[in-house]
Design a protein around this motif. Sequence first.
Motif, mmCIF file in Angstrom:
data_model
loop_
_atom_site.group_PDB
_atom_site.id
_atom_site.type_symbol
_atom_site.label_atom_id
_atom_site.label_comp_id
_atom_site.label_asym_id
_atom_site.label_seq_id
_atom_site.Cartn_x
_atom_site.Cartn_y
_atom_site.Cartn_z
ATOM 1 N N GLU A 90 21.397 -9.231 -4.996
ATOM 2 C CA GLU A 90 21.197 -8.412 -6.191
ATOM 3 C C GLU A 90 21.712 -9.111 -7.442
ATOM 4 O OE1 GLU A 90 24.951 -6.608 -4.178
ATOM 5 O OE2 GLU A 90 23.007 -7.455 -3.564
ATOM 6 N N GLN A 91 22.771 -9.940 -7.282
ATOM 7 C CA GLN A 91 23.277 -10.705 -8.423
ATOM 8 C C GLN A 91 22.239 -11.721 -8.888
ATOM 9 O OE1 GLN A 91 26.718 -12.352 -6.499
ATOM 10 N NE2 GLN A 91 28.083 -10.684 -7.135
ATOM 11 N N LEU A 92 21.610 -12.363 -7.926
ATOM 12 C CA LEU A 92 20.574 -13.345 -8.250
ATOM 13 C C LEU A 92 19.386 -12.678 -8.925
ATOM 14 C CD1 LEU A 92 19.189 -16.133 -8.059
ATOM 15 C CD2 LEU A 92 18.461 -15.493 -5.744
ATOM 16 N N ILE A 93 18.938 -11.552 -8.400
ATOM 17 C CA ILE A 93 17.795 -10.844 -8.980
ATOM 18 C C ILE A 93 18.088 -10.455 -10.433
ATOM 19 C CG2 ILE A 93 16.396 -8.740 -8.850
ATOM 20 C CD1 ILE A 93 15.695 -10.773 -6.698
ATOM 21 N N THR A 151 10.021 -13.050 -1.165
ATOM 22 C CA THR A 151 9.028 -11.983 -1.358
ATOM 23 C C THR A 151 9.463 -11.046 -2.477
ATOM 24 O OG1 THR A 151 8.376 -12.091 0.971
ATOM 25 C CG2 THR A 151 7.820 -10.081 -0.231
ATOM 26 N N GLU A 152 10.741 -10.694 -2.499
ATOM 27 C CA GLU A 152 11.264 -9.815 -3.547
ATOM 28 C C GLU A 152 11.149 -10.470 -4.922
ATOM 29 O OE1 GLU A 152 15.333 -7.284 -4.668
ATOM 30 O OE2 GLU A 152 15.245 -8.447 -2.801
ATOM 31 N N ILE A 153 11.476 -11.755 -5.003
ATOM 32 C CA ILE A 153 11.388 -12.476 -6.280
ATOM 33 C C ILE A 153 9.938 -12.577 -6.735
ATOM 34 C CG2 ILE A 153 11.751 -14.696 -7.426
ATOM 35 C CD1 ILE A 153 14.197 -15.074 -5.583
ATOM 36 N N ASN A 154 9.041 -12.902 -5.806
ATOM 37 C CA ASN A 154 7.615 -13.016 -6.169
ATOM 38 C C ASN A 154 7.069 -11.701 -6.709
ATOM 39 O OD1 ASN A 154 7.564 -15.691 -5.408
ATOM 40 N ND2 ASN A 154 6.660 -15.309 -3.399
ATOM 41 N N ASN A 155 7.595 -10.588 -6.221
ATOM 42 C CA ASN A 155 7.132 -9.270 -6.671
ATOM 43 C C ASN A 155 7.672 -8.886 -8.045
ATOM 44 O OD1 ASN A 155 5.593 -8.813 -4.366
ATOM 45 N ND2 ASN A 155 7.242 -7.771 -3.277
ATOM 46 N N LEU A 156 8.602 -9.696 -8.579
ATOM 47 C CA LEU A 156 9.147 -9.406 -9.907
ATOM 48 C C LEU A 156 8.164 -9.770 -11.023
ATOM 49 C CD1 LEU A 156 12.820 -10.752 -9.533
ATOM 50 C CD2 LEU A 156 12.070 -8.356 -9.516
ATOM 51 N N ASN A 157 7.171 -10.611 -10.683
ATOM 52 C CA ASN A 157 6.199 -11.083 -11.682
ATOM 53 C C ASN A 157 6.898 -11.705 -12.891
ATOM 54 O OD1 ASN A 157 3.837 -10.242 -10.260
ATOM 55 N ND2 ASN A 157 4.276 -8.133 -10.861
ATOM 56 N N LEU A 158 7.793 -12.639 -12.610
ATOM 57 C CA LEU A 158 8.533 -13.320 -13.675
ATOM 58 C C LEU A 158 7.592 -14.202 -14.485
ATOM 59 C CD1 LEU A 158 11.583 -14.471 -11.496
ATOM 60 C CD2 LEU A 158 11.533 -12.541 -13.087
#
Length: 199
Positions: free
Chosen positions: A37-40, A67-74
């Motif tokens: 969560e810190q990284l996100i 997968t969680e990072i990819n879903n952030l649409n950064l």
Amino acid sequence: MIRIALIDDHNLVLQSLADKLDTVADLRVVGRFTKQEQLITFLKKQQLDLLIMDFMLTEGTAFELITEINNLNLSLTPKYMILSGFYNELLHQQALDLGVRAFIRKEASYEELIAAVKSVSHGNIIVPATVYSHQNDNLSEIELRILDLMVAEKTNQEIASELFISRRTVETHIANICRKLQVNGRIGAVREAVKNNLV
């Protein structure tokens, strides 16, 4: 400057990796994390070029985190490198499918890690030949088509558009082509293709 973040369960590992990477010109570790969560939270505020992660994390695996990072649409999704104490071909294929650019064994030296970081930052995918026992696989029809387009100096995006597939799928096929031809990148693949009359 290549901006790098690290995530691992162990602070000592993070400290050691950060200290070594920070000695290299053009590399800068901008974040070290033990919690996902810190990284996100960090990624939502800061742009990052490369994320190096342990495969096994406190809250799951690197695959789940990716997968969680990819879903952030950064606006800028970092390139991914995974460090792992165990390795098999299935894991590597899953990693490629998720967009991981390198899957490095923890037994690797710092010199090998730094070389991989620089290679990945230049857009390459690291495919370790030692993982594969079947070195003489025949190229599939789609791989031969992609190889033909590589010889024609098409970019990954141009190949994707021409074949109506995603750029990530193209990258996966190219990694497989390099593995089957036992070369380290596009230039080697093209050279082998021409030498062996594959195109």
